[in-house]
Design a protein around this motif. Structure first.
Motif: not given
Length: 260
Positions: A4, A121, A146, A150
């Motif tokens: 992450a 991710e 963002r 992803l």
């Protein structure tokens, strides 16, 4: 699964815990509005969101590739439709009521903000930002950044844009006008409205490639691809990687949920 990333998440919208919002999703009816600080109202299409995927939705879903992440999935009509097609799909939403309704329709769902760590991710093939969700966080540039993190290299973003040429940020509150006092739920939170032209301009500056734009009914859409080339070694998220628990009964901020 990639580790992450360290993020600076925007706070969850105050309406994520709002009784009027939860009640609307449970009943499938509005009216609900986002109200700007100057009093301007943006209607929320609760009835459409709580219905089955309509022909415009199905056209969008036909364009999806591989494993799909629906950001701000709401009551889950799109997640449920993709799951019924046998696709790898996950819906995320900050609303517990939205997650619960998505699960009730047979769609895997996770109560989480897009700005928090998420399963898979860097390996999603398609990310959806439907129903105005390109406004999440009030900063389209940050949201595009963002989403790029992803997606797998060369991955696809399909975003529904505002039906007019607009590029604005505002603080809004959820308002239930059926309430005798036009009650606003929670503190104001940041939101954005952005039309096709503005989104394409912002995406181009951020290195995205335009894959298409179209209008269906009165709704407008943009398809974008990440600028990174596809890698043959990358593995897509699979059902066991995306959903780690098969029998979670009560959604929480940290727990994935699937039908039992």
């Amino acid at each position: 699964m990639k580790g992450a990333a360290r993020l600076s998440p925007a706070p969850a919208p105050a309406w994520s815990a709002s009784d009027p919002y939860a009640a609307a999703l449970r009943s499938g009816r509005g009216p609900l509005f986002l109200r700007r600080t100057d009093g301007w109202l943006l209607p929320l299409e609760v009835e459409r969101w709580c219905a089955r995927a309509d022909p415009v939705d199905l056209e969008v879903l036909d364009r999806c590739e591989g494993a799909v992440l629906d950001v701000g999935c709401g009551p889950g009509r799109l997640v449920a439709e993709l799951a019924a097609r046998g696709r790898t799909v996950l819906g995320i939403d900050v609303s517990e009521a939205a997650v619960a309704r998505t699960v009730g329709l047979g769609g895997p769902s996770l109560r989480r903000s897009v700005f928090e760590p998420l399963p898979g991710e860097g390996r999603w093939d398609t990310v959806l930002l439907m129903d105005g969700n390109v406004g999440i966080g009030g900063d389209p540039r940050a949201l595009l950044r963002r989403v790029a993190a992803l997606l797998a290299p060369g991955g696809l973003l399909i975003a529904e844009t505002a039906p007019v040429d607009v590029d604005e940020r505002a603080h809004v509150q959820l308002v239930d006008l059926d309430d005798a006092h036009a009650r606003a739920a929670g503190s104001p939170f940041p939101w954005a409205r952005i039309g096709t032209r503005a989104l394409l301009r912002r995406a181009g500056a951020a290195g995205w490639r335009t894959a298409g734009q179209w209008t269906s009914g009165e709704r407008r859409f943009v398809a974008l691809r990440t600028s990174r080339p596809a890698s043959s070694s990358a593995e897509p998220p699979n059902s066991t990687a995306v959903i780690s628990s098969q029998r979670v009964r009560k959604p929480s901020a940290d727990s994935p949920v699937t039908p039992a």
